[in-house]
Scaffold this active site. Structure first.
Site, PDB file in Angstrom:
ATOM      1  N   CYS A 147       0.839  -1.199   0.000  1.00  0.00           N
ATOM      2  CA  CYS A 147       0.000   0.000   0.000  1.00  0.00           C
ATOM      3  C   CYS A 147       0.875   1.250   0.000  1.00  0.00           C
ATOM      4  O   CYS A 147       1.471   1.597   1.023  1.00  0.00           O
ATOM      5  CB  CYS A 147      -0.907  -0.023   1.239  1.00  0.00           C
ATOM      6  SG  CYS A 147      -1.963   1.423   1.398  1.00  0.00           S
ATOM      7  N   CYS A 150      -0.427   4.129   2.183  1.00  0.00           N
ATOM      8  CA  CYS A 150      -0.190   3.909   3.613  1.00  0.00           C
ATOM      9  C   CYS A 150       1.282   4.126   3.973  1.00  0.00           C
ATOM     10  O   CYS A 150       1.593   4.723   4.993  1.00  0.00           O
ATOM     11  CB  CYS A 150      -0.539   2.474   4.009  1.00  0.00           C
ATOM     12  SG  CYS A 150      -2.053   1.847   3.295  1.00  0.00           S
ATOM     13  N   ASP A 151       2.177   3.604   3.158  1.00  0.00           N
ATOM     14  CA  ASP A 151       3.576   3.498   3.581  1.00  0.00           C
ATOM     15  C   ASP A 151       4.550   4.376   2.803  1.00  0.00           C
ATOM     16  O   ASP A 151       5.732   4.441   3.158  1.00  0.00           O
ATOM     17  CB  ASP A 151       4.036   2.029   3.464  1.00  0.00           C
ATOM     18  CG  ASP A 151       3.233   1.119   4.385  1.00  0.00           C
ATOM     19  OD1 ASP A 151       2.789   1.609   5.441  1.00  0.00           O
ATOM     20  OD2 ASP A 151       3.053  -0.063   4.054  1.00  0.00           O
TER      21      ASP A 151
HETATM   22  C1  FAD Z   1       0.469  -4.381   5.110  1.00  0.00           C
HETATM   23  C2  FAD Z   1      -0.717  -3.437   5.021  1.00  0.00           C
HETATM   24  C3  FAD Z   1      -0.591  -2.155   5.496  1.00  0.00           C
HETATM   25  C4  FAD Z   1      -1.667  -1.272   5.447  1.00  0.00           C
HETATM   26  N1  FAD Z   1      -1.515  -0.009   5.941  1.00  0.00           N
HETATM   27  C5  FAD Z   1      -2.570   0.837   5.939  1.00  0.00           C
HETATM   28  C6  FAD Z   1      -2.442   2.162   6.464  1.00  0.00           C
HETATM   29  O1  FAD Z   1      -1.380   2.567   6.929  1.00  0.00           O
HETATM   30  N2  FAD Z   1      -3.546   2.967   6.415  1.00  0.00           N
HETATM   31  C7  FAD Z   1      -4.741   2.555   5.871  1.00  0.00           C
HETATM   32  O2  FAD Z   1      -5.708   3.329   5.898  1.00  0.00           O
HETATM   33  N3  FAD Z   1      -4.870   1.315   5.359  1.00  0.00           N
HETATM   34  C8  FAD Z   1      -3.829   0.459   5.382  1.00  0.00           C
HETATM   35  N4  FAD Z   1      -3.956  -0.799   4.834  1.00  0.00           N
HETATM   36  C9  FAD Z   1      -5.264  -1.178   4.285  1.00  0.00           C
HETATM   37  C10 FAD Z   1      -6.234  -1.523   5.445  1.00  0.00           C
HETATM   38  O3  FAD Z   1      -5.602  -2.391   6.351  1.00  0.00           O
HETATM   39  C11 FAD Z   1      -7.497  -2.161   4.893  1.00  0.00           C
HETATM   40  O4  FAD Z   1      -8.101  -1.269   3.977  1.00  0.00           O
HETATM   41  C12 FAD Z   1      -8.508  -2.476   5.984  1.00  0.00           C
HETATM   42  O5  FAD Z   1      -7.950  -3.314   6.974  1.00  0.00           O
HETATM   43  C13 FAD Z   1      -9.721  -3.183   5.391  1.00  0.00           C
HETATM   44  O6  FAD Z   1     -10.608  -3.416   6.451  1.00  0.00           O
HETATM   45  P1  FAD Z   1     -11.750  -4.514   6.370  1.00  0.00           P
HETATM   46  O7  FAD Z   1     -12.330  -4.586   7.734  1.00  0.00           O
HETATM   47  O8  FAD Z   1     -12.650  -4.243   5.243  1.00  0.00           O
HETATM   48  O9  FAD Z   1     -11.046  -5.894   5.996  1.00  0.00           O
HETATM   49  P2  FAD Z   1      -9.785  -6.647   6.598  1.00  0.00           P
HETATM   50  O10 FAD Z   1      -8.904  -5.737   7.325  1.00  0.00           O
HETATM   51  O11 FAD Z   1      -9.247  -7.424   5.433  1.00  0.00           O
HETATM   52  O12 FAD Z   1     -10.423  -7.649   7.661  1.00  0.00           O
HETATM   53  C14 FAD Z   1     -11.136  -8.773   7.262  1.00  0.00           C
HETATM   54  C15 FAD Z   1     -11.517  -9.556   8.504  1.00  0.00           C
HETATM   55  O13 FAD Z   1     -12.382 -10.624   8.107  1.00  0.00           O
HETATM   56  C16 FAD Z   1     -11.983 -11.802   8.792  1.00  0.00           C
HETATM   57  N5  FAD Z   1     -12.477 -12.945   8.042  1.00  0.00           N
HETATM   58  C17 FAD Z   1     -12.107 -13.373   6.802  1.00  0.00           C
HETATM   59  N6  FAD Z   1     -12.792 -14.501   6.485  1.00  0.00           N
HETATM   60  C18 FAD Z   1     -13.613 -14.771   7.547  1.00  0.00           C
HETATM   61  C19 FAD Z   1     -14.550 -15.798   7.840  1.00  0.00           C
HETATM   62  N7  FAD Z   1     -14.783 -16.790   6.975  1.00  0.00           N
HETATM   63  N8  FAD Z   1     -15.195 -15.758   9.028  1.00  0.00           N
HETATM   64  C20 FAD Z   1     -14.977 -14.755   9.913  1.00  0.00           C
HETATM   65  N9  FAD Z   1     -14.097 -13.756   9.696  1.00  0.00           N
HETATM   66  C21 FAD Z   1     -13.425 -13.781   8.526  1.00  0.00           C
HETATM   67  C22 FAD Z   1     -10.473 -11.687   8.897  1.00  0.00           C
HETATM   68  O14 FAD Z   1      -9.960 -12.530   9.913  1.00  0.00           O
HETATM   69  C23 FAD Z   1     -10.349 -10.203   9.253  1.00  0.00           C
HETATM   70  O15 FAD Z   1     -10.531 -10.026  10.635  1.00  0.00           O
HETATM   71  C24 FAD Z   1      -2.898  -1.689   4.878  1.00  0.00           C
HETATM   72  C25 FAD Z   1      -3.031  -3.002   4.380  1.00  0.00           C
HETATM   73  C26 FAD Z   1      -1.955  -3.869   4.452  1.00  0.00           C
HETATM   74  C27 FAD Z   1      -2.120  -5.282   3.934  1.00  0.00           C
END
Ligand code: FAD
Length: 323
Positions: A147, A150-151
């Protein structure tokens, strides 16, 4: 309201009845939990394998408002959870294995239980595709990133490489030129899939250069990334170049296999939703990256989580008026 008292599960797993089940403990799921808990719906959150979601994988988050000095990715997840629990949300370390959305209450079978839920919020997120090469996992957050928004800032006056040849690779690569002294785009082919306008911008940017027909085979370092090893995909010749960062943009995969055939998805597997976070199944709402291949941020995912929970509240109110 549903009378859920007579429902039994055909398996030996414990049967649980809830008003709102939330799949995912990332920013979307935990924000939905906060809002649903404050609406006194006693939501249950299933964490899946990644407590805190993708955000918890990163060392520091500097673009989530309210934290002028940044906040640890894992810490932010813990704070989200604590705040939701304060109002009665229950967080279960459990993963959904299958769902039956053909009728309400929806049936969700998990590792440990069978849930019957009056409504469902899907916040299962997505995962960036990995190269699956040595050093990639070890140096994630220590030079390896998925990202640029982000970084990128961490690479001020540093040299970075970007892996990929599509729109994301070029967009993010161009964004990185704001910080880095040089951006080398490494692509396994000799032409790009990205749109022409982006290609032109990249070709004319003095900070951007290209390494064609090249695939990374190894990321090396000493606490942080120092170099990458590469192989020419045509000649097989190997080389090593020094770099401070490796940004990998070879696509994302949404965690939606569970819903195949039940929730409408686009060609790439993201769940289709309305502005109101509705899916094609009344009572099933989505939030965060599972339905968003564009913004992919903590704040946008959290916002969608809040919106989904507000919609669930309205949905359940209306459903109870009609029962
Ligand atoms: C390395 C990295 C660094 C990042 N840094 C930043 C940053 O600095 N700033 C920023 O704004 N964004 C950042 N992002 C992006 C940000 O993390 C994501 O946009 C955000 O986390 C998405 O949130 P979400 O809740 O939609 O999904 P996710 O964070 O993907 O969470 C999905 C959740 O669903 C759960 N899950 C999956 N399948 C199942 C299932 N079958 N049953 C129950 N639970 C399940 C997982 O365990 C997880 O808890 C970064 C991403 C990465 C990979």
């Amino acid at each position: 309201m549903f009378n859920l008292s007579g429902i039994t599960s055909s398996s030996n797993k414990e049967s649980k009845q809830v008003k709102v089940l939330i799949l995912g403990s990332g920013p979307a799921g935990l924000s939905a939990a906060l809002y649903a808990a404050r609406a006194e719906l006693a939501p249950v959150v299933l964490t899946g394998m990644e407590l805190g979601g993708q955000a918890a994988l990163t060392h520091t988050i500097e673009n989530y408002p309210g934290f002028p000095d940044g906040v640890g990715g894992q810490e932010l997840g813990e704070l989200f959870q604590k705040q939701a629990e304060r109002f009665g949300a229950k967080v279960e370390f459990d993963t959904a294995q299958s769902v039956d959305l053909t009728k309400r209450p929806f049936k969700i079978t998990t590792d440990n239980a069978v849930y019957f839920s009056e409504s469902l919020i899907v916040g299962t997120g997505a995962r960036p595709n990995h190269l699956d090469i040595p050093g990639e996992t070890e140096f994630t957050g220590k030079g390896v990133s998925y990202c640029a928004t982000c970084d990128g800032w961490f690479f001020k006056d540093k040299k970075v490489i970007v892996v990929g040849g599509g729109d994301s690779a070029l967009e993010e690569g161009l964004f990185l030129t704001r910080f880095a002294t040089s951006v080398t785009i490494v692509h396994r082919r000799d032409s790009l899939r990205a749109g022409k306008v982006l290609q032109n911008r990249a070709f004319t940017d003095p900070k951007v250069s290209f390494l064609w027909n090249s695939a990374l085979t190894d990321i090396k370092g000493d606490g942080v990334v120092k170099s990458v090893k590469m192989k020419n995909t045509k000649t097989g010749e190997t080389s090593e170049i020094e770099t401070d960062g490796v940004f990998i943009f070879i696509g994302h995969t949404p965690n939606t296999q569970l819903f195949t055939g039940q929730l409408d998805m686009d060609d790439t597997g993201y769940i289709r939703s309305t502005m109101m976070m509705e899916t094609n199944v009344p009572g099933v709402f989505v939030a965060g990256e599972v339905a968003d291949s564009h913004f992919r941020q903590v704040i946008t995912s959290a916002g969608m989580g809040a919106a989904a929970a507000i919609q669930v509240t309205h949905f359940l109110e209306k459903a109870s008026e009609h029962s």
